[in-house]
Structures are given as structure tokens and as C-alpha cells.
Design an enzyme around this catalytic site. Sequence first.
Site, mmCIF file in Angstrom:
data_model
loop_
_atom_site.group_PDB
_atom_site.id
_atom_site.type_symbol
_atom_site.label_atom_id
_atom_site.label_comp_id
_atom_site.label_asym_id
_atom_site.label_seq_id
_atom_site.Cartn_x
_atom_site.Cartn_y
_atom_site.Cartn_z
ATOM 1 C CG ASP A 182 -8.124 0.633 3.136
ATOM 2 O OD1 ASP A 182 -9.023 -0.104 2.690
ATOM 3 O OD2 ASP A 182 -6.916 0.353 3.044
ATOM 4 C CG ASN A 189 -7.679 1.291 -0.825
ATOM 5 O OD1 ASN A 189 -7.804 2.370 -1.390
ATOM 6 N ND2 ASN A 189 -8.711 0.649 -0.317
ATOM 7 C CG MET A 206 -7.644 -11.907 10.153
ATOM 8 S SD MET A 206 -6.721 -10.690 9.177
ATOM 9 C CE MET A 206 -5.130 -11.435 9.095
ATOM 10 C CE LYS A 265 -4.251 -1.836 1.926
ATOM 11 N NZ LYS A 265 -5.269 -1.781 2.961
HETATM 12 P P1 NAP Z 1 -0.125 -4.103 9.713
HETATM 13 O O1 NAP Z 1 0.307 -2.873 9.019
HETATM 14 O O2 NAP Z 1 0.688 -5.336 9.632
HETATM 15 O O3 NAP Z 1 -0.328 -3.719 11.269
HETATM 16 C C1 NAP Z 1 -0.743 -4.688 12.187
HETATM 17 C C2 NAP Z 1 -0.906 -4.059 13.581
HETATM 18 O O4 NAP Z 1 -1.479 -5.066 14.413
HETATM 19 C C3 NAP Z 1 0.391 -3.642 14.217
HETATM 20 O O5 NAP Z 1 0.182 -2.434 14.903
HETATM 21 C C4 NAP Z 1 0.673 -4.774 15.213
HETATM 22 O O6 NAP Z 1 1.307 -4.339 16.373
HETATM 23 C C5 NAP Z 1 -0.716 -5.184 15.604
HETATM 24 N N1 NAP Z 1 -0.808 -6.576 16.080
HETATM 25 C C6 NAP Z 1 -0.670 -7.688 15.337
HETATM 26 N N2 NAP Z 1 -0.879 -8.769 16.107
HETATM 27 C C7 NAP Z 1 -1.146 -8.311 17.357
HETATM 28 C C8 NAP Z 1 -1.450 -8.943 18.596
HETATM 29 N N3 NAP Z 1 -1.506 -10.269 18.704
HETATM 30 N N4 NAP Z 1 -1.701 -8.173 19.668
HETATM 31 C C9 NAP Z 1 -1.650 -6.820 19.572
HETATM 32 N N5 NAP Z 1 -1.355 -6.156 18.432
HETATM 33 C C10 NAP Z 1 -1.111 -6.906 17.342
HETATM 34 O O7 NAP Z 1 -1.584 -4.539 9.212
HETATM 35 P P2 NAP Z 1 -2.760 -3.598 8.671
HETATM 36 O O8 NAP Z 1 -2.612 -3.382 7.220
HETATM 37 O O9 NAP Z 1 -2.873 -2.401 9.561
HETATM 38 O O10 NAP Z 1 -4.018 -4.565 8.868
HETATM 39 C C11 NAP Z 1 -4.485 -4.866 10.174
HETATM 40 C C12 NAP Z 1 -5.825 -5.580 10.082
HETATM 41 O O11 NAP Z 1 -6.777 -4.746 9.433
HETATM 42 C C13 NAP Z 1 -5.780 -6.874 9.256
HETATM 43 O O12 NAP Z 1 -6.512 -7.835 9.973
HETATM 44 C C14 NAP Z 1 -6.475 -6.493 7.973
HETATM 45 O O13 NAP Z 1 -7.125 -7.608 7.372
HETATM 46 C C15 NAP Z 1 -7.493 -5.498 8.489
HETATM 47 N N6 NAP Z 1 -7.985 -4.567 7.444
HETATM 48 C C16 NAP Z 1 -9.324 -4.579 7.216
HETATM 49 C C17 NAP Z 1 -9.836 -3.750 6.242
HETATM 50 C C18 NAP Z 1 -11.316 -3.770 5.981
HETATM 51 O O14 NAP Z 1 -11.707 -3.310 4.915
HETATM 52 N N7 NAP Z 1 -12.131 -4.219 6.902
HETATM 53 C C19 NAP Z 1 -9.001 -2.890 5.509
HETATM 54 C C20 NAP Z 1 -7.615 -2.893 5.795
HETATM 55 C C21 NAP Z 1 -7.136 -3.746 6.775
HETATM 56 P P3 NAP Z 1 2.923 -4.159 16.458
HETATM 57 O O15 NAP Z 1 3.172 -2.773 15.961
HETATM 58 O O16 NAP Z 1 3.186 -4.348 17.885
HETATM 59 O O17 NAP Z 1 3.504 -5.242 15.582
#
Ligand code: NAP
Length: 522
Positions: A353, A338, A438, A317
Site C-alpha cells: 500500500d 496487505n 467513498m 491488515k
Molecule cells: P480506517 O482504518 O477505517 O480509517 C478510516 C479513517 O477515515 C479514520 O481516520 C476516520 O476518522 C476517517 N473518516 C471516516 N469517515 C470520515 C468522515 N466522514 N469525515 C472525516 N473522517 C472520516 O480505513 P483505511 O483502511 O485507512 O481506509 C480508508 C480509505 O482508504 C478507504 O476508503 C479505503 O478504500 C481506501 N484505501 C485505498 C487504497 C488504494 O489502493 N487506493 C488502499 C487502502 C485503502 P476517525 O478516526 O475520526 O474515525
Amino acid sequence: MICVSIAQKTQEEALAAIERSARVAKALELRMDVIGQGDLTELMEACRQASPDIKIIVTCRRPEESLLSVALSAGAARKTISQAEKMALFRQAATLGADFIDLELACGENAIKKMRAFIRRLKSPTKIIVSWHDLSRTPSLARLKSIFHLGQQTGADVVKIVPFARQPKDNLKTLGLLAYAKTQKIPLIAMCMGDEGKISRVLASFLGSYVTFATLPGVGQSAPGQLTVGAMKEIYRLMEKGESAARPELANPPQHNFVLLGNPVGHSLSPLMHNRALKELSIDGHYSACRVEDLSAAVTGIRGLNLRGASVTIPFKTAVMEYLDSIDEDAAALGAVNTIVNERGILTGYNTDWLGLILAVKDRMAIAGKTFVVLGAGGAARAAVYGLQKEGARVIIVNRTEKKGRALAVRFGCSFYPLSEVKKICADCLLNTTSAGMFPDIEQSPVPSSVLNHFEVVADVIYNPLQTRLLQEALAQGCQIISGLEMFVRQGAGQIKLWTGREAPLALMRKIIQERLENLEF
Ligand code: NAP
């Protein structure tokens, strides 16, 4: 060597620009005259962390030689830096092992020679670029040659000469200087500023300019006339292949075909949702998911296949921004794309998003004046914080990794709490943007259930499963809940609108995804 100038007004913005630019450029120029409160040690460390081989040029341009300074002085802040401070900064740069420091010829031969002696005593690998700029015109080739020799006489390792092109023939003088410098034994950087000078920026590398400067969409130019790194690379590619540099605007109107660019993409529900929506709108097109190995080639493929657009997902992204021709204001501000729209070969990046999330939340509660706790500091968190602030909410960021969370909080001017302290916070809404919970880790929740009664509404961006453990526990505590499904279908509807100009069949898209997720076996 393509160099991107880091000329942001704050240290945080500069650090963000370094992270993006280091992926695509061979050199970064740190414009210490522009970066407010610039901490050179931290900036150089960030450059090396982002790309260990990147060349670092440290510059502290005097206002008389910088159009950027002229622009800044018209606004609020411009740094005033004395000659003594400037030399101290360069000594620091040499001590830290910068590859180059850029001293203007106007600093004087003595100052340049003293700096040279300092570097020699230090046994530092730092080289000196001696530069000269004219912000209003291009002098004759004879005058340019004599400036070149003045630079050479200072003992410079590289000479840089950048006049302003008022007319096309000014490029010829500057490019002529490059041809002349080849007969001398000292590298030259030469090109023209200004819109009329763009062609010199492209041709300079071919004629032996040691460096050429380019910009990134959303990062901002450090001098007028700079092309994007993506445009520059595309031009080089075309020139090297000997293809006619056909203007992309001449491409035929694209077919309504779309791709999802990501890695992995096997789990994605976007093809199901978008293909159903296209069918419902009687649009003759198709949406497919592509697992991408080479992002640059994938973006070139959008043009080559004349696709109408693309969705972009993890992990591209941010990285994709360098390869696009323009970036929409919201996407540039939040630093992620996105959605790509192809208008006859011109690719523009958008972000739906943040809008999807805001529309999903607005459906259930007012946003302005409310306090939101955003869990997470990744891409989804960034979109959430951006959208919520734009709508007038107060945002508190909570993240597991403190450094990442604090950086995001600084970037958006929010407060920050480590995840371990979430129990101390009460707010209107808790919004989970982490991937905790997730599929397949559906037993996970980012916070203990005991904190959930501190919030009226609990929202989750995860849509697989439809009801995460977090949402189940929030319901049990009497909170209202918002599922990630709502955000997902609304960001998809935003993409349909951008690609087709039509309103998406939102209810149908929701139903299709909901049915698919309900039928998935856990
Ligand atoms: P990302 O950039 O990889 O960021 C993930 C975040 O989650 C980081 O801040 C990480 O913390 C935290 N994390 C991961 N596992 C964790 C745990 N067990 N406990 C606490 N914190 C945890 O991912 P992203 O792109 O932001 O996406 C995150 C989620 O949003 C995904 O599930 C994705 O599918 C969803 N999403 C949904 C939509 C929708 O349309 N509904 C759109 C976009 C994304 P650290 O900094 O400590 O590693």
C-alpha cells in the site's frame, strides 16, 4: 498460558505492541526496566482495554538477569532503577491490581516477604512470581532443584527459573525440573533461553510450565530463542492432533492461486484486476475473494491449499501479522500487512500500500522536502505517513477523532491538527486517506472546498468513484489532482511482482479498473 513480553523502548511503541499482542496472548508481561518513561497506569489500562481478561505481569528485571538489558546497554539507553524505585513500582502494580509481579530471588527474602505483607494488607489479588535467570549456562538438575526450593521458601505464589541452554541436554535438565515441581505444591515457570533452548519453550507447557513466553513478528523478542505466538500455536495444534510435525519447508512449490482475505469483500475489484494481469502474463492461476470469519483458519488454509499468496484487506491488515512466519521490514515498521507470499509453507507478510501510494504521487510531483497534509488516521494514513517520511517529506496529520490522530502523530513524530482546524494549514499536497466520499456516500467530502486553494496538489486514496467530490472541487479550484486508482493499481502491481517475480501489466490493470468504475451506476 502464552505470554508476550512488552519490552519496547518507548511508551508509544509499548502501547502499540499491547494492542497487537492482547489479541493473541493470554498474558502480557510489562517490562518496566526497558520501556522508557513507562507509565504503568496507562500501560495497564491499555492492556485491559485491549482484552479485559488478559493477565498482566509487571516485571522490572535487574540487568544481571536480562539479556535484553545487556543488548540495550551496548546501545544508547538503559534505565537505571534502584531497588527502592523497583519496590515502589511493584507496590504501584499491586495497588493497580496487576495479576502478577515478578521479583528476582536476588532481591532477597526480606524484600519479597515485605512485598507479600504489603499485598496482603492491601487485599490485592496480585500474586508474586519469584524468578531466577542465568544468562550464560544451565546448572545441574540438583542445583536447579535447590534454586526452586529457595524460591519456594520466600512464600512465592509461582517460581520462575530460566537458565541459558548451550547444548541440547540443557533442555532436559530444565524440563526435568518441571517434572519435579509437579510433585511439589507450587506452580513453576521453567524454560531455557537461547537458540538451543527453543525446544524447551515448546515442551514447557506440556510438562506443566505455568506460562510460556512467545513473541510477535515485528514486536521483538524479550529473550533469545522465543518463537512467535503463531508458530507456537501451530506446533500445539499439530501436537494435539497427533499429526507428524512435518516441516512446512517440505511442502511442494505452491500453485499460482491467490485469495483476498477480508470482510466484507463483495465490492472488491482486486479479483478482476489480478485475474486479468495473470492472464496477460500467461500464468496459469486464479485469484478469488474470500469473506473471512476465522482469520487463523484462513491463514492455515493458505498453507493447506498450497496457495502462492494472498491479499489482505479491512479489517485484518494488522491482525494477520500474528499468524505469519515472518514480516518484511517495511510492513513491520508500519504495522500492517496487505500481501502474503507463500514460499513452500513459510508465509511472509509484506505491505505494498505504501509503495503504491508513493509511486502514484511520485509520478506527479517530487516528495522529498515537500509538506503533505494527511487526512485520516487509519490503516491507509499509516501507510501514507510511513511512505512519505521514508521519501523525505514533512507530514502533518489531520483527523476527525483527535485521540487517534494524535496517537498516529506521536508514533511517527509528525505534527497534528484536528479536522476543524484544517483551514489554518497551507502545504504542497493534501492527501485524503479517510473513507469520506467513498461509494455510496459520494456526496461527502472530508474538508470544505474553501480550503482547497491552500494546496497545489490534492490526492485521494479512494478509487470508487474515480473522481471523488474532493477531487472535483480541487480541480475547480485549479489544483492538480491524483486519483486513488493510481495507488490501487500500483499496490496491485507490487503484489504481482512479489508473487511472480514479474513486472505487472500496469496500463492494462489501470484500463480494466477504470472501465469497470466508469460503467458502475451511481
Ligand atoms: P480506517 O482504518 O477505517 O480509517 C478510516 C479513517 O477515515 C479514520 O481516520 C476516520 O476518522 C476517517 N473518516 C471516516 N469517515 C470520515 C468522515 N466522514 N469525515 C472525516 N473522517 C472520516 O480505513 P483505511 O483502511 O485507512 O481506509 C480508508 C480509505 O482508504 C478507504 O476508503 C479505503 O478504500 C481506501 N484505501 C485505498 C487504497 C488504494 O489502493 N487506493 C488502499 C487502502 C485503502 P476517525 O478516526 O475520526 O474515525
